[in-house]
Design a protein around this motif. Structure first.
Motif, short mmCIF file in Angstrom:
data_model
loop_
_atom_site.label_atom_id
_atom_site.label_comp_id
_atom_site.label_asym_id
_atom_site.label_seq_id
_atom_site.Cartn_x
_atom_site.Cartn_y
_atom_site.Cartn_z
N ASP A 1 -5.33 11.87 -11.94
CA ASP A 1 -6.59 11.13 -12.04
C ASP A 1 -6.49 9.75 -11.38
O ASP A 1 -6.90 8.73 -11.94
N VAL B 1 -3.48 2.25 -3.83
CA VAL B 1 -3.35 3.67 -3.53
C VAL B 1 -4.26 4.10 -2.39
O VAL B 1 -5.45 3.77 -2.37
N ASN B 2 -3.69 4.82 -1.44
CA ASN B 2 -4.45 5.54 -0.42
C ASN B 2 -4.21 7.03 -0.66
O ASN B 2 -3.17 7.42 -1.18
N ILE B 3 -5.18 7.84 -0.25
CA ILE B 3 -5.07 9.28 -0.48
C ILE B 3 -5.07 10.00 0.86
O ILE B 3 -5.82 9.63 1.77
N SER B 4 -4.22 11.01 0.99
CA SER B 4 -4.21 11.79 2.23
C SER B 4 -3.93 13.25 1.92
O SER B 4 -3.31 13.57 0.91
N ARG C 1 -7.44 7.53 -7.98
CA ARG C 1 -8.33 7.54 -6.82
C ARG C 1 -7.90 6.52 -5.78
O ARG C 1 -7.16 5.56 -6.10
N ALA C 2 -8.36 6.69 -4.55
CA ALA C 2 -8.12 5.71 -3.50
C ALA C 2 -8.63 4.36 -3.98
O ALA C 2 -9.74 4.27 -4.53
N GLY C 3 -7.82 3.33 -3.80
CA GLY C 3 -8.23 2.00 -4.22
C GLY C 3 -7.71 1.60 -5.61
O GLY C 3 -7.74 0.44 -5.97
N GLU D 1 0.84 -1.19 0.00
CA GLU D 1 0.00 0.00 0.00
C GLU D 1 0.89 1.25 0.00
O GLU D 1 1.94 1.26 0.63
N GLU E 1 -4.92 0.76 -8.50
CA GLU E 1 -3.63 0.06 -8.42
C GLU E 1 -2.62 0.68 -9.37
O GLU E 1 -2.93 0.98 -10.51
N ILE F 1 0.68 5.83 -0.06
CA ILE F 1 -0.18 7.00 0.14
C ILE F 1 0.28 8.11 -0.78
O ILE F 1 1.47 8.43 -0.80
#
Lengths: 510, 510
Positions: free
Chosen positions: B43, B63-66, B45-47, B31, B49, B33
């Protein structure tokens, strides 16, 4: 007994940690972070699943472990769970190793080929909606639909019913019309036309649509070029009260919410079983309160449905379900070669729609013909028109301007410009005309290659991006004439797309 | 074309971010961030690959987004990926939306019932090992094994071969013996006895074992009570050179690594197809270089295998595979009622083993009998003993003390006390004797209830925890006599377990 149950019993008691918001959005729902020391104390490892309770609220969460991000005694709650539960910082939440979802036994049964009762299917769908089943477990359930004799018609009915009933359900008085196209044809934006025609005749048609999945843009993406598409249920009721219709994004509602999770895992596989596609569509129609429904199944190369045989199989399931739910249905199957309309991309498609509605000379006649056919069908189905007279009635609404007036009314009700016209639509200022190197007849336009170009031009996020087809199937072309035009907002995207053309030219001239 | 491919093409170019370590361990591998702004720019998004490239190294990441944990231009790398790749802070990594794994098409084919070639199965297994397939996609593959005629014997062979070849493989000279028990019988700790007997006769038996999955403790957990069990391959070679044997945890090696990922998703479902169980065992044996193998399939209530019919099916697949891999095999099926031995839990089981090895009067004769049977079988299979003379030869190694000497030698080679004896084993200082309320005969001991108690007492993590069976199946009991004794290290665990007894009493006295 399974290992997971064992582990639960090893930690019979719950334990408690203090909530701490952590600004991470994961995409896979319900992740938390606990401290390394707490993990050791409670014998919890990264990847374990916990049941988290806060007051009356309860959900399952996946565990991450950290030594620094949070302190011992704390539990880091990631963005997605915070958005849903609004747990304040410092609140004490109860945690427990998650037991296996009770419906897992039903999934196991289905995988080894057993027939499921309504109660079993309802339990599975309900556990999907409530996050008691994770994506891997859902994948096993979806997989069971691929098996020979995977789901009987009866099971498909149970699934559709359970999916509809585990989400929001809308209720209306009288006739509620609806239409649905099995996607994949670029530019095939009949929905705004059909909805305008039908509602201009006083028939209720509250239409929810999807965003782009396999196409260059979904109807929701296209409508978003001229008005808002995200509303809650009271707002939708108001829009429909005013206009008999709406043209909104279904994803913002909680209609058949299990479907979104099932779709996500099917998407990871890259193919869907037929039963899943039909269930997904019908559950949303049932939840939306539809009473009369026209389903449009285009078949052709590069589309979701390739062959008549597949389409007929699907038609049978649709008709079976419609009967069960007491919905009057008409399934229209038509072979479609190449795209429909000339504009491909949100703004370009809205412009085509306005050209049809205003009966402009340069309107795309194939798009008009398809919309009139589907609207005519729906008019006959709802007994508004006599058998055989539906298309004439639909065409009349275009000619007399009532469909245009109605479309503007819907756009206005959804917060857009109620005076919009073809010329008010903004198209990307960066453009490039692709000229023909040969002369001849447009023999083929490859849908998949076309969609790829339109996506490269920024659609559906860049509303103004897309392709305009200066020449369509069957038209004559001379050397040097423009075949199609690229539109977008940024120079970089345009260059990228022009480079792509070297590899992927969608036109075949013979 | 699938949506995922579409998206990839929408972002043809790669982009670059600077690495920043983030101290979170997720349990689902790989994973990262990225910052909210970068997500918008590219472009992503969270989730989603991504394919992450750093020098020659390449992997797929979720992908996680912060907005806060990291800054724009940075990419947060979570613990698991840092552990594997050692990417330094500030290193620039290349990212790209991940394409669908090419082997996904093979999984799709398998799901709709097609037969796969070796190349296809190898591609799937290799994509599993290299994280090009995620857990959901692996679940679809595992699901296909449940279908009627799911995997042919040939496909099972392909899968076993591919699983072995995509990991580490060991090579030895001459005969390499091995044994494997299909788990589930509490206390059935024959492996250390068989290994000691066999290797004391000069036969090589490098044994890898698992930790607890469905049982109260795995052989690796039990050995860990007296020595280390995690070694790398050169260390194992050295131990085997010194002693002809080893008793180690297989999970520390990279033997058939696809199996760990497949196991993880099967575990989420809670059941496994037979073909998976057999493939999993045989792939590890092939990777370990076994030439002669005894498989022990206990059948009985509460065990992995309930019925003779299932066990025979499994035996056939084992024999088919062994022939393909040129391994001499003997599959022993035996009905087992209740536990084997008297001690259940790591330290208590090692004590039983030492009692057998030292031929103490209070040694558990059923454990001895089973170990001698399996060792005898293996001696005959390797032609060390003549047909019918194996058990006598095995028993002789117990009587003459050579098996004990050999066990101590192995423990010493693995860093333990080479002089250990029954009395040097530490048992939990908290104990509680459970007395019989009636008199009669011990008619049944429920394996699942027993395992539950042993786990509550801290096994396998608390080595000193467990249950000692003062009375075993078939023995006479008077009112007030001790049936069994609980051992653990903490008072809280003891109380918890005593409370559990009210609900779950494993003994049936008639």
């Amino acid at each position: 007994m399974t290992p997971k149950e064992n582990k639960e019993n090893n930690n019979d008691g719950a334990f408690f940690l203090r909530a701490k918001p952590v600004d991470i959005q994961t995409g896979h729902p319900w992740e938390v972070i606990i401290h390394y020391e707490d993990g050791k104390t409670y014998d919890i490892r990264a990847g374990d699943e916990l049941t988290l309770k806060w007051g009356q609220k309860k959900t399952e969460v996946g565990v991450n472990i950290s030594k620094n991000i949070i302190k011992p005694g704390e539990i880091g709650l990631l963005q997605d769970i915070l958005d849903k539960f609004n747990i304040p910082e410092g609140a004490v939440v109860e945690l427990k190793l998650a037991p296996l979802a009770s419906s897992l036994v039903c999934i196991q049964k289905k995988l080894v080929g057993r027939h499921l009762s309504y109660e079993s299917i309802r339990a599975i769908i309900s556990d999907i909606v409530n996050y008691h089943l994770d994506d891997v477990q859902i994948a096993f359930f979806v997989a069971s639909a691929f098996m020979k004799n995977g789901f009987s018609n009866e099971e498909i009915y149970y699934m559709t019913k359970a999916m509809a009933e585990t989400g929001e359900m809308l209720h209306w008085d009288g006739i509620v019309a609806d239409k649905h196209s099995i996607g994949g044809v670029p530019g095939n934006r009949t929905t705004p036309l059909v909805v305008s025609i039908i509602s201009s005749l006083g028939i209720k048609i509250p239409k929810t649509s999807s965003r782009a999945i396999t196409s260059e843009a979904g109807t929701a993406d296209v409508m978003e070029a001229v008005c808002a598409v995200e509303f809650n249920i009271p707002q939708i009721k108001e829009i429909v009260d005013q206009t008999n219709a709406c043209l909104i994004w279904g994803g913002a509602l909680k209609l058949a919410p299990a479907d979104d999770r099932i779709l996500k895992v099917s998407y990871e596989l890259g193919i869907e079983p037929y039963s899943k596609i039909v269930t997904s569509i019908m559950a949303k129609k049932v939840a939306m309160g539809a009473t009369h429904l026209v389903i449009d199944i285009p078949i052709g190369p590069g589309l979701k449905m390739h062959k008549m045989q597949e389409a007929l199989k699907m038609k049978n399931i649709f008709e079976y379900l419609a009967k069960k739910f007491n919905i009057k249905i008409n399934v229209v199957i038509e072979e479609i070669l190449g795209p429909v309309g000339r504009g491909i991309g949100p703004a370009l498609e809205i412009r085509d729609i306005l050209r049809v509605l205003s009966q402009a000379d340069n309107r795309p006649l194939d798009l008009e013909r398809r919309a009139v056919k589907l609207a005519g069908n729906l008019l006959e189905l709802t007994n508004k028109a006599k058998k055989g007279a539906g298309e004439t009635m639909a065409r009349e609404q275009l000619k007399n301007g009532e469909a245009l007036a109605q479309f503007r009314k819907i756009v206005a009700a959804q917060g857009g410009d109620g005076n919009l016209s073809e010329s008010s639509i903004k198209i990307g200022e960066q453009s490039y005309e692709v000229k023909s190197a040969t002369s001849g007849i447009v023999k083929n336009i490859d849908n998949l290659k076309l969609i790829r170009l339109v996506r490269l031009l920024g659609s559906p996020i860049t509303k103004e991006g897309g392709v305009y087809l200066n020449k369509v199937l069957g038209e004559k072309v001379e050397v040097g004439e423009t075949l199609f035009t690229l539109y977008t907002t940024g120079e970089q995207r345009l260059t990228l797309t022009i480079n792509e053309l070297a590899k992927n030219q969608p036109y075949l001239i013979v």
